[in-house]
Design a protein around this motif. Structure first.
Motif, PDB file in Angstrom:
ATOM      1  N   GLY A   8      40.493  46.567  32.785  1.00 21.92           N
ATOM      2  CA  GLY A   8      40.509  45.131  32.578  1.00 21.92           C
ATOM      3  C   GLY A   8      41.366  44.738  31.381  1.00 21.92           C
ATOM      4  O   GLY A   8      41.803  45.585  30.606  1.00 21.92           O
ATOM      5  N   TRP A  35      33.735  46.512  44.943  1.00 16.82           N
ATOM      6  CA  TRP A  35      34.030  45.804  43.705  1.00 16.82           C
ATOM      7  C   TRP A  35      33.447  44.396  43.812  1.00 16.82           C
ATOM      8  O   TRP A  35      33.586  43.734  44.856  1.00 16.82           O
ATOM      9  CB  TRP A  35      35.541  45.722  43.457  1.00 16.82           C
ATOM     10  CG  TRP A  35      36.158  46.992  43.017  1.00 16.82           C
ATOM     11  CD1 TRP A  35      36.724  47.953  43.811  1.00 16.82           C
ATOM     12  CD2 TRP A  35      36.262  47.473  41.669  1.00 16.82           C
ATOM     13  NE1 TRP A  35      37.189  48.994  43.033  1.00 16.82           N
ATOM     14  CE2 TRP A  35      36.916  48.719  41.718  1.00 16.82           C
ATOM     15  CE3 TRP A  35      35.887  46.974  40.421  1.00 16.82           C
ATOM     16  CZ2 TRP A  35      37.191  49.477  40.570  1.00 16.82           C
ATOM     17  CZ3 TRP A  35      36.160  47.712  39.288  1.00 16.82           C
ATOM     18  CH2 TRP A  35      36.806  48.952  39.371  1.00 16.82           C
ATOM     19  N   ARG A  37      32.569  40.707  41.265  1.00 18.20           N
ATOM     20  CA  ARG A  37      32.935  40.040  40.015  1.00 18.20           C
ATOM     21  C   ARG A  37      31.969  38.906  39.736  1.00 18.20           C
ATOM     22  O   ARG A  37      31.359  38.346  40.640  1.00 18.20           O
ATOM     23  CB  ARG A  37      34.368  39.523  40.082  1.00 18.20           C
ATOM     24  CG  ARG A  37      34.609  38.408  41.092  1.00 18.20           C
ATOM     25  CD  ARG A  37      36.095  38.092  41.179  1.00 18.20           C
ATOM     26  NE  ARG A  37      36.371  36.992  42.111  1.00 18.20           N
ATOM     27  CZ  ARG A  37      37.583  36.604  42.461  1.00 18.20           C
ATOM     28  NH1 ARG A  37      38.655  37.212  41.958  1.00 18.20           N
ATOM     29  NH2 ARG A  37      37.741  35.589  43.309  1.00 18.20           N
ATOM     30  N   GLN A  38      31.852  38.607  38.462  1.00 12.76           N
ATOM     31  CA  GLN A  38      30.996  37.503  38.041  1.00 12.76           C
ATOM     32  C   GLN A  38      31.729  36.701  36.981  1.00 12.76           C
ATOM     33  O   GLN A  38      32.013  37.212  35.886  1.00 12.76           O
ATOM     34  CB  GLN A  38      29.658  38.001  37.511  1.00 12.76           C
ATOM     35  CG  GLN A  38      28.681  36.887  37.216  1.00 12.76           C
ATOM     36  CD  GLN A  38      27.266  37.385  37.021  1.00 12.76           C
ATOM     37  OE1 GLN A  38      27.032  38.565  36.771  1.00 12.76           O
ATOM     38  NE2 GLN A  38      26.294  36.497  37.137  1.00 12.76           N
ATOM     39  N   ARG A  44      27.333  36.497  40.861  1.00 13.84           N
ATOM     40  CA  ARG A  44      28.181  37.618  41.216  1.00 13.84           C
ATOM     41  C   ARG A  44      28.641  37.488  42.661  1.00 13.84           C
ATOM     42  O   ARG A  44      27.862  37.092  43.531  1.00 13.84           O
ATOM     43  CB  ARG A  44      27.411  38.921  41.033  1.00 13.84           C
ATOM     44  CG  ARG A  44      28.242  40.182  41.235  1.00 13.84           C
ATOM     45  CD  ARG A  44      27.406  41.410  40.941  1.00 13.84           C
ATOM     46  NE  ARG A  44      26.308  41.554  41.883  1.00 13.84           N
ATOM     47  CZ  ARG A  44      25.287  42.382  41.708  1.00 13.84           C
ATOM     48  NH1 ARG A  44      25.233  43.130  40.617  1.00 13.84           N
ATOM     49  NH2 ARG A  44      24.343  42.473  42.621  1.00 13.84           N
ATOM     50  N   VAL A  47      34.059  41.267  46.163  1.00 13.85           N
ATOM     51  CA  VAL A  47      35.516  41.216  46.116  1.00 13.85           C
ATOM     52  C   VAL A  47      36.129  42.085  47.215  1.00 13.85           C
ATOM     53  O   VAL A  47      36.926  41.611  48.018  1.00 13.85           O
ATOM     54  CB  VAL A  47      36.039  41.684  44.742  1.00 13.85           C
ATOM     55  CG1 VAL A  47      37.566  41.738  44.742  1.00 13.85           C
ATOM     56  CG2 VAL A  47      35.538  40.767  43.640  1.00 13.85           C
ATOM     57  N   ASP A  89      40.599  34.110  39.043  1.00 14.93           N
ATOM     58  CA  ASP A  89      40.195  35.513  39.152  1.00 14.93           C
ATOM     59  C   ASP A  89      39.525  36.009  37.866  1.00 14.93           C
ATOM     60  O   ASP A  89      39.027  37.132  37.816  1.00 14.93           O
ATOM     61  CB  ASP A  89      41.406  36.399  39.443  1.00 14.93           C
ATOM     62  CG  ASP A  89      42.017  36.124  40.811  1.00 14.93           C
ATOM     63  OD1 ASP A  89      43.254  36.100  40.906  1.00 14.93           O
ATOM     64  OD2 ASP A  89      41.251  35.929  41.766  1.00 14.93           O
ATOM     65  N   ALA A  91      36.960  36.993  35.391  1.00 13.08           N
ATOM     66  CA  ALA A  91      35.561  37.389  35.597  1.00 13.08           C
ATOM     67  C   ALA A  91      35.349  38.778  35.010  1.00 13.08           C
ATOM     68  O   ALA A  91      36.306  39.462  34.635  1.00 13.08           O
ATOM     69  CB  ALA A  91      35.220  37.402  37.089  1.00 13.08           C
ATOM     70  N   TYR A  93      34.432  42.338  36.208  1.00 15.34           N
ATOM     71  CA  TYR A  93      34.500  43.060  37.473  1.00 15.34           C
ATOM     72  C   TYR A  93      33.625  44.309  37.393  1.00 15.34           C
ATOM     73  O   TYR A  93      33.700  45.077  36.431  1.00 15.34           O
ATOM     74  CB  TYR A  93      35.944  43.440  37.783  1.00 15.34           C
ATOM     75  CG  TYR A  93      36.756  42.267  38.286  1.00 15.34           C
ATOM     76  CD1 TYR A  93      37.118  41.240  37.421  1.00 15.34           C
ATOM     77  CD2 TYR A  93      37.153  42.179  39.615  1.00 15.34           C
ATOM     78  CE1 TYR A  93      37.848  40.155  37.871  1.00 15.34           C
ATOM     79  CE2 TYR A  93      37.885  41.101  40.081  1.00 15.34           C
ATOM     80  CZ  TYR A  93      38.222  40.089  39.201  1.00 15.34           C
ATOM     81  OH  TYR A  93      38.945  39.009  39.657  1.00 15.34           O
ATOM     82  N   TYR A  94      32.829  44.484  38.425  1.00 20.82           N
ATOM     83  CA  TYR A  94      31.916  45.615  38.500  1.00 20.82           C
ATOM     84  C   TYR A  94      32.242  46.466  39.718  1.00 20.82           C
ATOM     85  O   TYR A  94      32.523  45.939  40.794  1.00 20.82           O
ATOM     86  CB  TYR A  94      30.473  45.139  38.633  1.00 20.82           C
ATOM     87  CG  TYR A  94      29.980  44.310  37.472  1.00 20.82           C
ATOM     88  CD1 TYR A  94      30.131  42.937  37.463  1.00 20.82           C
ATOM     89  CD2 TYR A  94      29.354  44.912  36.377  1.00 20.82           C
ATOM     90  CE1 TYR A  94      29.683  42.168  36.404  1.00 20.82           C
ATOM     91  CE2 TYR A  94      28.897  44.151  35.315  1.00 20.82           C
ATOM     92  CZ  TYR A  94      29.073  42.788  35.339  1.00 20.82           C
ATOM     93  OH  TYR A  94      28.621  42.024  34.271  1.00 20.82           O
ATOM     94  N   GLY A 114      30.994  47.254  34.159  1.00 15.01           N
ATOM     95  CA  GLY A 114      31.833  46.071  34.205  1.00 15.01           C
ATOM     96  C   GLY A 114      33.028  46.164  33.277  1.00 15.01           C
ATOM     97  O   GLY A 114      32.958  46.778  32.204  1.00 15.01           O
ATOM     98  N   GLU A 116      36.206  43.465  31.876  1.00 12.52           N
ATOM     99  CA  GLU A 116      36.542  42.051  31.847  1.00 12.52           C
ATOM    100  C   GLU A 116      38.009  41.802  32.165  1.00 12.52           C
ATOM    101  O   GLU A 116      38.895  42.448  31.607  1.00 12.52           O
ATOM    102  CB  GLU A 116      36.202  41.467  30.471  1.00 12.52           C
ATOM    103  CG  GLU A 116      36.302  39.946  30.402  1.00 12.52           C
ATOM    104  CD  GLU A 116      35.671  39.397  29.141  1.00 12.52           C
ATOM    105  OE1 GLU A 116      35.196  40.183  28.307  1.00 12.52           O
ATOM    106  OE2 GLU A 116      35.677  38.158  28.991  1.00 12.52           O
TER     107      GLU A 116
END
Length: 121
Positions: A8, A35, A37-38, A44, A47, A89, A91, A93-94, A114, A116
């Motif tokens: 990220g 994947w 994202r929040q 959340r 993706v 976009d 967020a 991302y997890y 996660g 960022e």
């Protein structure tokens, strides 16, 4: 099982980032990786996901054509290549693993911490 997400950062709109998710503790020969994202103040959302064995994929409509999910089975690592990034976009991302299938509603057993992503306009 541990998932370590990385890659990220801050990027301008139109730019690209590549996220990686390294799995340790087991191999995911038959499961899927996803994947999510929040964004701040939002729930959340899904993706993309990939079937670990066959490589089948599924994308959210908001990222289809811009994001590409892939996996390196030898390294037990999943990747999310994000191109043509937009401010929306932005967020955390997890990555997640241990699901069955690539449908957005698949439940996953393991989650990363996660990473960022911030896209400036």
């Amino acid at each position: 099982v541990q998932l370590q997400a990385s890659g990220g950062g801050l990027v301008q709109a139109g730019g690209s980032l590549r996220l990686s998710c390294a799995a340790s503790g087991r191999t995911f020969s038959s499961y899927s990786m996803g994947w999510f994202r929040q964004a701040p103040g939002k729930e959340r959302e899904f993706v993309a996901a990939i079937n670990w064995r066959g490589g089948g994929t599924y994308y959210a409509s908001s990222v289809k054509g811009r994001f590409t999910i892939s996996r390196d089975t030898a390294k037990n690592t999943g990747n999310l290549q994000m191109n043509s990034l937009k401010p929306e976009d932005t967020a955390v991302y997890y990555c997640a693993a241990g699901g069955w299938g690539v449908h957005p509603l698949v439940k996953y057993d393991y989650w990363g911490q996660g990473t960022e992503v911030t896209v400036s306009s």
